[in-house]
Every structure is written in C-alpha cells, then in structure tokens.
Motif scaffolding. Structure first.
Motif, PDB file in Angstrom:
ATOM      1  N   ILE A   1      -5.135  -0.434 -13.590  1.00  0.00           N
ATOM      2  CA  ILE A   1      -4.012  -0.502 -12.641  1.00  0.00           C
ATOM      3  C   ILE A   1      -4.092  -1.799 -11.834  1.00  0.00           C
ATOM      4  CG2 ILE A   1      -3.058   0.557 -10.531  1.00  0.00           C
ATOM      5  CD1 ILE A   1      -3.827   3.283 -11.728  1.00  0.00           C
ATOM      6  N   TYR A   2      -5.304  -2.128 -11.420  1.00  0.00           N
ATOM      7  CA  TYR A   2      -5.523  -3.359 -10.654  1.00  0.00           C
ATOM      8  C   TYR A   2      -5.127  -4.580 -11.476  1.00  0.00           C
ATOM      9  CZ  TYR A   2      -8.136  -6.811  -7.861  1.00  0.00           C
ATOM     10  OH  TYR A   2      -8.497  -7.891  -7.095  1.00  0.00           O
ATOM     11  N   SER A   3      -5.523  -4.573 -12.768  1.00  0.00           N
ATOM     12  CA  SER A   3      -5.200  -5.737 -13.600  1.00  0.00           C
ATOM     13  C   SER A   3      -3.702  -5.810 -13.872  1.00  0.00           C
ATOM     14  CB  SER A   3      -5.984  -5.705 -14.908  1.00  0.00           C
ATOM     15  OG  SER A   3      -5.535  -4.658 -15.704  1.00  0.00           O
ATOM     16  N   ALA A   4      -3.029  -4.642 -13.910  1.00  0.00           N
ATOM     17  CA  ALA A   4      -1.584  -4.650 -14.149  1.00  0.00           C
ATOM     18  C   ALA A   4      -0.820  -5.177 -12.940  1.00  0.00           C
ATOM     19  CB  ALA A   4      -1.110  -3.239 -14.484  1.00  0.00           C
ATOM     20  N   THR A   5      -1.387  -4.981 -11.758  1.00  0.00           N
ATOM     21  CA  THR A   5      -0.644  -5.333 -10.545  1.00  0.00           C
ATOM     22  C   THR A   5      -1.155  -6.589  -9.846  1.00  0.00           C
ATOM     23  OG1 THR A   5      -2.048  -3.776  -9.364  1.00  0.00           O
ATOM     24  CG2 THR A   5       0.100  -2.968 -10.033  1.00  0.00           C
ATOM     25  N   LYS A   6      -2.327  -7.072 -10.272  1.00  0.00           N
ATOM     26  CA  LYS A   6      -2.898  -8.245  -9.590  1.00  0.00           C
ATOM     27  C   LYS A   6      -2.008  -9.490  -9.664  1.00  0.00           C
ATOM     28  CE  LYS A   6      -7.157 -10.747  -8.799  1.00  0.00           C
ATOM     29  NZ  LYS A   6      -8.419 -11.217  -9.335  1.00  0.00           N
ATOM     30  N   PRO A   7      -1.377  -9.789 -10.840  1.00  0.00           N
ATOM     31  CA  PRO A   7      -0.513 -10.977 -10.856  1.00  0.00           C
ATOM     32  C   PRO A   7       0.616 -10.896  -9.827  1.00  0.00           C
ATOM     33  CG  PRO A   7      -0.868 -10.134 -13.070  1.00  0.00           C
ATOM     34  CD  PRO A   7      -1.459  -9.132 -12.144  1.00  0.00           C
ATOM     35  N   LEU A   8       1.019  -9.665  -9.498  1.00  0.00           N
ATOM     36  CA  LEU A   8       2.131  -9.478  -8.561  1.00  0.00           C
ATOM     37  C   LEU A   8       1.659  -9.403  -7.106  1.00  0.00           C
ATOM     38  CD1 LEU A   8       5.229  -8.603  -8.353  1.00  0.00           C
ATOM     39  CD2 LEU A   8       4.356  -6.260  -8.373  1.00  0.00           C
ATOM     40  N   LEU A   9       0.567  -8.673  -6.885  1.00  0.00           N
ATOM     41  CA  LEU A   9       0.169  -8.378  -5.500  1.00  0.00           C
ATOM     42  C   LEU A   9      -1.125  -9.057  -5.052  1.00  0.00           C
ATOM     43  CD1 LEU A   9       0.828  -4.527  -5.741  1.00  0.00           C
ATOM     44  CD2 LEU A   9       2.268  -6.180  -4.601  1.00  0.00           C
ATOM     45  N   GLN A  10      -1.754  -9.787  -5.944  1.00  0.00           N
ATOM     46  CA  GLN A  10      -3.053 -10.450  -5.657  1.00  0.00           C
ATOM     47  C   GLN A  10      -4.079  -9.426  -5.147  1.00  0.00           C
ATOM     48  OE1 GLN A  10      -3.388 -13.443  -6.817  1.00  0.00           O
ATOM     49  NE2 GLN A  10      -1.237 -13.490  -7.332  1.00  0.00           N
ATOM     50  N   GLU A  11      -4.776  -9.732  -4.055  1.00  0.00           N
ATOM     51  CA  GLU A  11      -5.832  -8.832  -3.574  1.00  0.00           C
ATOM     52  C   GLU A  11      -5.274  -7.491  -3.072  1.00  0.00           C
ATOM     53  OE1 GLU A  11      -9.200  -9.275  -3.883  1.00  0.00           O
ATOM     54  OE2 GLU A  11      -8.528 -10.990  -5.056  1.00  0.00           O
ATOM     55  N   GLN A  12      -3.997  -7.499  -2.708  1.00  0.00           N
ATOM     56  CA  GLN A  12      -3.356  -6.267  -2.223  1.00  0.00           C
ATOM     57  C   GLN A  12      -3.162  -5.236  -3.338  1.00  0.00           C
ATOM     58  OE1 GLN A  12      -0.798  -6.294   1.009  1.00  0.00           O
ATOM     59  NE2 GLN A  12      -2.753  -7.053   1.703  1.00  0.00           N
TER      60      GLN A  12
ATOM     61  N   LEU B   1       0.989  -0.688  -3.638  1.00  0.00           N
ATOM     62  CA  LEU B   1       1.447  -0.224  -4.953  1.00  0.00           C
ATOM     63  C   LEU B   1       2.733   0.586  -4.807  1.00  0.00           C
ATOM     64  CD1 LEU B   1      -1.832   0.987  -6.710  1.00  0.00           C
ATOM     65  CD2 LEU B   1      -0.495  -1.008  -7.242  1.00  0.00           C
ATOM     66  N   ILE B   2       2.733   1.495  -3.823  1.00  0.00           N
ATOM     67  CA  ILE B   2       3.917   2.352  -3.649  1.00  0.00           C
ATOM     68  C   ILE B   2       5.127   1.504  -3.260  1.00  0.00           C
ATOM     69  CG2 ILE B   2       4.888   4.245  -2.242  1.00  0.00           C
ATOM     70  CD1 ILE B   2       1.970   5.401  -2.155  1.00  0.00           C
ATOM     71  N   GLU B   3       4.905   0.533  -2.375  1.00  0.00           N
ATOM     72  CA  GLU B   3       6.023  -0.298  -1.903  1.00  0.00           C
ATOM     73  C   GLU B   3       6.597  -1.202  -3.002  1.00  0.00           C
ATOM     74  OE1 GLU B   3       4.705  -2.408   1.533  1.00  0.00           O
ATOM     75  OE2 GLU B   3       4.609  -0.582   2.741  1.00  0.00           O
ATOM     76  N   ASN B   4       5.695  -1.645  -3.913  1.00  0.00           N
ATOM     77  CA  ASN B   4       6.142  -2.590  -4.947  1.00  0.00           C
ATOM     78  C   ASN B   4       6.228  -1.944  -6.329  1.00  0.00           C
ATOM     79  OD1 ASN B   4       6.121  -5.231  -3.370  1.00  0.00           O
ATOM     80  ND2 ASN B   4       4.130  -4.345  -2.909  1.00  0.00           N
ATOM     81  N   ALA B   5       6.366  -0.638  -6.354  1.00  0.00           N
ATOM     82  CA  ALA B   5       6.320   0.094  -7.631  1.00  0.00           C
ATOM     83  C   ALA B   5       7.354  -0.397  -8.635  1.00  0.00           C
ATOM     84  CB  ALA B   5       6.500   1.579  -7.366  1.00  0.00           C
ATOM     85  N   LYS B   6       8.518  -0.820  -8.131  1.00  0.00           N
ATOM     86  CA  LYS B   6       9.604  -1.201  -9.048  1.00  0.00           C
ATOM     87  C   LYS B   6       9.282  -2.462  -9.850  1.00  0.00           C
ATOM     88  CE  LYS B   6      13.434   0.964  -6.716  1.00  0.00           C
ATOM     89  NZ  LYS B   6      14.447   0.793  -5.702  1.00  0.00           N
ATOM     90  N   MET B   7       8.389  -3.278  -9.318  1.00  0.00           N
ATOM     91  CA  MET B   7       8.119  -4.571  -9.972  1.00  0.00           C
ATOM     92  C   MET B   7       6.849  -4.548 -10.842  1.00  0.00           C
ATOM     93  SD  MET B   7       9.075  -7.191  -6.925  1.00  0.00           S
ATOM     94  CE  MET B   7       8.270  -6.318  -5.626  1.00  0.00           C
ATOM     95  N   ILE B   8       6.234  -3.388 -10.948  1.00  0.00           N
ATOM     96  CA  ILE B   8       4.934  -3.328 -11.643  1.00  0.00           C
ATOM     97  C   ILE B   8       5.108  -3.346 -13.167  1.00  0.00           C
ATOM     98  CG2 ILE B   8       2.998  -1.758 -12.092  1.00  0.00           C
ATOM     99  CD1 ILE B   8       3.086  -1.023  -9.124  1.00  0.00           C
ATOM    100  N   ASN B   9       4.163  -4.036 -13.819  1.00  0.00           N
ATOM    101  CA  ASN B   9       4.139  -4.055 -15.282  1.00  0.00           C
ATOM    102  C   ASN B   9       3.834  -2.646 -15.791  1.00  0.00           C
ATOM    103  OD1 ASN B   9       3.365  -4.333 -18.000  1.00  0.00           O
ATOM    104  ND2 ASN B   9       1.382  -5.198 -17.439  1.00  0.00           N
ATOM    105  N   GLY B  10       4.832  -2.033 -16.406  1.00  0.00           N
ATOM    106  CA  GLY B  10       4.754  -0.611 -16.747  1.00  0.00           C
ATOM    107  C   GLY B  10       3.664  -0.215 -17.711  1.00  0.00           C
ATOM    108  N   TYR B  11       3.533  -0.936 -18.822  1.00  0.00           N
ATOM    109  CA  TYR B  11       2.669  -0.444 -19.900  1.00  0.00           C
ATOM    110  C   TYR B  11       1.204  -0.335 -19.477  1.00  0.00           C
ATOM    111  CZ  TYR B  11       0.784   0.275 -24.529  1.00  0.00           C
ATOM    112  OH  TYR B  11       0.136   0.803 -25.600  1.00  0.00           O
ATOM    113  N   LEU B  12       0.681  -1.428 -18.952  1.00  0.00           N
ATOM    114  CA  LEU B  12      -0.736  -1.434 -18.581  1.00  0.00           C
ATOM    115  C   LEU B  12      -0.992  -0.471 -17.415  1.00  0.00           C
ATOM    116  CD1 LEU B  12      -3.249  -2.820 -19.572  1.00  0.00           C
ATOM    117  CD2 LEU B  12      -2.944  -4.592 -17.866  1.00  0.00           C
TER     118      LEU B  12
END
Lengths: 195, 458
Positions: free
Chosen positions: B160-171, B178-189
C-alpha cells in the motif's frame, strides 16, 4: 550489482526449500540475510540514502550474524531435532517452485508500466510465497520459525525495492519486534527444558 | 498525549516487584483514565491521531481491561496459580496493552503494525501462564499462525505504501492521508496490498479457513486470555480493517464487497456448524466470537457503520464476560453443559443468563438492534444496484445460519439452567467483573449512547 544480489537472494531461498538439516538451514538463512543487507547497501549507494545504508549494516550484523548464532545456541541448549524431513517431496517441489515464480510474475505484470523495478517487487512477493511454502513443508517448530524469518526478509526486500525504504522509525520498530520474537522463542523453549 | 501509555508502563515496572495482588489489579484498572480523557479531548501529532472512532475503540478496550484485571483477583484461588505466574501475567498484560494502545491511536500504518506485533507476541507467553502440554503446543501454534498473519499484514502495508508513495511521499503511511486522497491512488497495487492486509487480519480473527486455531488456543489458555483476545486484540485488528476498507471503498467498492462477503459468509457457514457441534463453553464462545466478527465486517463494508460499531461494542463487552464466567461454569468439569448454572446463587445466575441470551441477540440486547440495522444497511446498499434479489437471498441465508447458532445456545442454556448439576462456588471479584460487563452492555442501549455511536462516522 543489485540485480546480482537479488538473484543470489532468491537462489538461497530456493535452496533452503530443499534442505533437510537444521544447521544448514540456518546457514542458508544467514546467507540470504547477507545478500539482503548487500541489496540495501547497493540501493543506498544508488539513491545516496544514508538511512538505508545504516539499515543494511544492521541487517547484516543482526540477521546474518546474531540471529543464526542465537538460533544455533538455542538448538544446542535445548537439544532440538536437527534432522528436518520435508513433507512435500523434492519432485513436487521442483514443479511448485517455478509455478509460484510464474504466478507472481503474472500477478505483478500490470504494474510493470508504472514501476521501473517491478521485477524486484515480483521477487519480493514470490519470496513471500516461497517462505510460506517452507513453513508448510516442515513439521518441526524450529524450521517453521526459520520460515517466518525468511518471510521477514522478503518483507524487508519489498520495503527496499518497492518503496525505496520505509521511514527509519518503522524499520527500527520492525527490528525491535524481531528481537522480541527471538526472546519469546527462547522463553517458549524454557519449560520444555524444565520438564 | 504520551501519558496514555503511562498506566501500561507502570504495570510492566510493578510486575518486577513484590506487590499485593489486589493492589496490582486495581493499578491495572488505571488504564481507563487516559481512555476517558481522550474520549472527550481529541488530539494529534506526527504519529498519533485521536478521532471519534479510535477514542471509542480505546474506551471500549479499556473497560474490558478493567473487567479482566478485576477478575484476576480470584484467579490464584480458581486455577491455583503461583505468585510468579501472576507476575508474568501482569508483565505481558502491560506489554499487550501498551502495544494495543499504540496500535489503536496511531495514524501511521507502520506504528499500527508494530503495536499489533507487540500485542501478538506478548499473548504468546500468556497462553502458557498455567503450564500444560496442551497449552505449550498451542502457544507454539499461535506463535506460528500469528506470525504468518502479522507478516501478511506488514507485506500488505508495504505494498500500500509503495502504491501511494509517488502520490503522497512520506504521508503515504498515514491513514488519514490515504482516506483523503483515495480517489487518486493507484488501484491495482493498492488492492493487492489491501487484500493481503485483510487476509492477515481475517486469519488473526479466525476467519475461514483458519477457524479452529483460535478456539484451540482459547481452550488451552487461562480464561483471561480468551477475554483479552475477544475484547481487545480483535478491536485493534478491526480498527485497521475499518480504516483501510474506507480507502478500498473509494478505489473499488465492488471488489471490497465481493471479497468481504465471500470471506464472511464462508466463515459464518463453517462456524455455525462448528458451534452446533461444540462440546464445551470455551470453544462455543470462541466460535461465536468469530461469527460476530464476520457480521461486523459485513455490516461495515455494506455501509452500516452504526450497526457495525454497536455490534462491535456489544461483542467486546459480552464475550469477555462470558469467557470469564466460564471459570465458574467449568469449575467441576470442562466438557459439560448440564446443570452448570445450578447452585451459584441468584445474582450470578441472572448475570450469566443475561450475557448468554444477549450474545444471541435476544431483545433488548444491543446486538438485536445492531443486527436489525446491519441487515437494513445490507439491503439499502443493494437497492440501487442490479443485485437486489441476490442481497435479499444473502440476508436470508445469514439469518438461517444465525438460527442454527440461536438454537444451539438456547439448548445449552436450558440444559445448564434446568438440569441437575453440582453446585459451584463463585468469588466476589467474579461477580463484580460480570456486573461491570452487564452494566457496560446495558449502557449501550441508552439513547444518548446510541446517538453518540451513530455520530462517530457521520
């Protein structure tokens, strides 16, 4: 260089699946951890990340030196069975292992476009499945514990390869947990000795 | 806010000294004070975040901890435990609660996992506080199964961290980001990670196909361990599932519903028949705990937040009480239901009867209301889809399975109450513990409390 270490990491894990002696399994674990530490160091040089370099050094000291030594000590102290026969026969393993690898490559395939190093993620995920197989194929407690430690290594590999390192505090927390795991194992063996 | 960890640290430190056991039990009840404070005063910093949801879960867990620590007063007489064993129990109880508090209050997935791991490892030793070959083997089994489950959770968290790190960095480690930015998350990973995390959590809660390990462990351990498992450990696990499923709901709701329903209904199917064949109280209550956990996750993913939280709180109060009352019910023989409620006095019989009937959702149990609202949420979630008839079928199927559980519990209750049996002795601390849990359960059906629970997710 990272690719070579990655190859050795996977190779040591696959060989340990066929091992039937406990001390030899400890040795393969030590080697597996050594390559893991080297992967972390190699990635840290590529990224110029000092935190990962420290984590790599701690991995080599703790996982490839201290933990195998402690486990060896526990084995001798409590006179654990050193022959660890496999419940899945070799000719089946020869088929299952490549199947797991192929399945994992297929599973991770959709992310290859997004990640330059998706092969590393694949190797980490396949290591998880192979470690679970190691737990399944052994009946003795000591080898099952080793299976868990191999899972821990594949987790660590995933953290290095897929995320370019987790926050330092988390990685240290994981190390502390690992140490507590070893302490609990020691405590669990104790009454057996008293008995 | 770090004062919240203070009671657990005091318990750990005091467990190394010679202290009167009753004093120690009352020291352990101090875990409730920070929980009450945080319930009314929310706060946050880099790693921790107190919101309505985790403050509620911490408060419920603390009430359970209070009940368990009071029940410890009579344990040396009940099970013949030595002082050293009691000290060990408190040492690991302190570590357990420290880990759980860390886990419940963390806004960081990594810290959440570390807390969970601490709690898991500390319970391993608690299982064999009273040594027997059975307990020894089961603690090993728990170590291995628990370690696999917890590893799957960490593996999923890293994905999950690797799927969202490009978008949210350390956050990317924070639940809230994650909840706030759920719409922009890479779905598959993210989804691979989420399903691995959920599988690990479901293994820890004893879902299909790992139904039996938790029942065996609770059978082999002292009664308090079963209470801690069902009342506190599972709360922290559920919290993680609640948080991450909120993200998955945005990423792909259909996958979430399918995965959880299939897992939950298979579990209910297996567990209802296992309950039907149960031969002792511990396994009966343990399997019933798995049944309720699967209902909670099904209600939650269907959007029945109020139902899920009410069911969770009711389960967290009733089930530990039942585990602790098993000490009385089994005082003569383990594998026996007949006449076990005979001769323990009017008040204890009333308290145990209330708990036994409340767990099968007999009104006015909070579980009755939570199930009504839960099934309503399930139907509502399907009204706008083309799967309405399927959902109605699912509800009927679940009701059918629950009726098997209901029948078995009623049969056992009648056997325990009306058939002849040997009289048992009950200690005052045990009556006090049961009273605390009954009062806590009754509190849940008060209108202001129901309103407060409803307001948590709104």
């Amino acid at each position: 260089m990272t690719d070579i270490f990655m190859g050795f990491f996977l190779a040591t894990l696959i060989i340990s699946l066929f091992t039937t002696r406990l001390f030899r399994l400890y040795s393969w674990y030590a080697l597996n951890s050594l390559f893991l530490g080297l992967i972390a160091m190699s990635v840290s040089f590529e990224l110029d990340d000092n935190e990962m370099l420290i984590v790599g050094c701690i991995t080599i000291i703790m996982k490839s030196l201290i933990i195998p030594f402690v486990l060896r000590d526990i084995t001798l102290k409590f006179n654990l069975q050193r022959s660890i026969p496999l419940s899945i026969q070799n000719h089946f393993l020869v088929i299952i292992v490549p199947l797991i690898l192929a399945f994992t490559f297929y599973l991770i395939e959709p992310i290859t476009i997004m990640y330059l190093q998706s092969n590393y993620v694949t190797i980490a995920v396949s290591s998880l499945f192979l470690s679970l197989l190691l737990i399944m194929e052994h009946k003795t407690v000591a080898s099952k514990v080793l299976g868990f430690l191999f899972i821990e290594n594949s987790l660590f590999l995933l953290a290095i390869s897929a995320t370019k390192g987790m926050p330092m505090i988390i990685e240290l927390g994981i190390f502390v947990d690992l140490m507590m795991f070893i302490v609990v194992i020691n405590l669990l063996f104790k009454p057996q000795e008293e008995k | 806010m770090y004062f919240v960890f203070l009671p657990s640290i005091i318990i750990i430190v005091l467990s190394f000294f010679k202290i009167n056991q009753i004093v120690m039990s009352f020291v352990a009840t101090s875990v409730i004070f920070p929980a009450i404070y945080l319930f009314f005063n929310h706060m946050h910093n880099d790693y921790f975040m107190v919101d309505d949801l985790n403050a509620f879960i911490l408060l419920v867990s603390s009430v359970v901890a209070v009940g368990v620590s009071i029940s410890m007063i009579s344990l040396p007489y009940r099970l013949g435990l030595k002082k050293k064993q009691i000290k060990h129990f408190y040492l690991f109880f302190g570590i357990f609660f420290l880990g759980l508090t860390l886990s419940i209050l963390s806004n960081n997935m990594g810290l959440y996992w570390i807390g969970l791991e601490f709690a898991t490892l500390s319970t391993v030793y608690m299982i064999k506080i009273k040594y027997s070959t059975f307990a020894y083997n089961e603690s090993w089994k728990y170590l291995i199964v628990g370690a696999i489950a917890i590893s799957l959770i960490l593996f999923g968290i890293i994905l999950i961290y690797s799927a969202t790190k490009p978008l949210l960095q350390e956050q990317a480690m924070d639940f809230y980001s994650l909840i706030e930015n759920a719409k922009m998350i890479n779905g598959y990973l993210f989804e691979i990670g989420f399903f691995l995390v959920s599988t690990g959590m479901f293994i820890k809660m004893g879902f299909f196909p790992m139904n039996l390990w938790i029942a065996d462990i609770e059978r082999s351990a002292i009664y308090q361990v079963g209470a801690l498992f069902s009342g506190i450990l599972e709360s922290a696990i559920l919290l993680g599932f609640f948080r991450l499923s909120e993200v998955e709901k945005v990423v792909n709701n259909a996958h979430l519903i399918t995965f959880t329903y299939v897992y939950g209904i298979l579990t209910l199917f297996m567990v209802s028949f296992l309950i039907y064949r149960a031969k002792d109280y511990m396994r009966l209550f343990s399997l019933s705990g798995i049944e309720h956990m699967s209902l909670i996750v099904i209600f939650w993913v269907s959007g029945g937040y109020f139902a899920a939280l009410l069911h969770f709180a009711a389960h967290a109060f009733i089930k530990p009480a039942l585990f602790l009352s098993t000490a009385v019910l089994e005082s003569h023989r383990k594998y026996n239901f007949r006449g076990t409620l005979k001769g323990i006095g009017g008040t204890p019989t009333l308290l145990i009867s209330m708990l036994m009937l409340a767990i099968i959702s007999l009104p006015p149990s909070p579980m009755f209301f939570s199930e009504i609202y839960g099934f309503k949420a399930m139907i509502e979630s399907a009204t706008l889809s083309s799967h309405f008839l399927l959902m109605v079928g699912v509800v009927f199927f679940i009701l059918l399975l629950l009726s098997i559980v209901f029948y078995k519990f009623i049969t056992i209750y009648q056997e325990a109450l009306y058939e002849e049996g040997e009289p048992s002795h009950i200690y005052r601390s045990e009556i006090l513990t049961l009273s605390i849990f009954v009062v806590a359960t009754l509190t849940l059906i008060l209108p202001p409390v129901l309103q407060a629970i409803e307001g948590i997710m709104s």
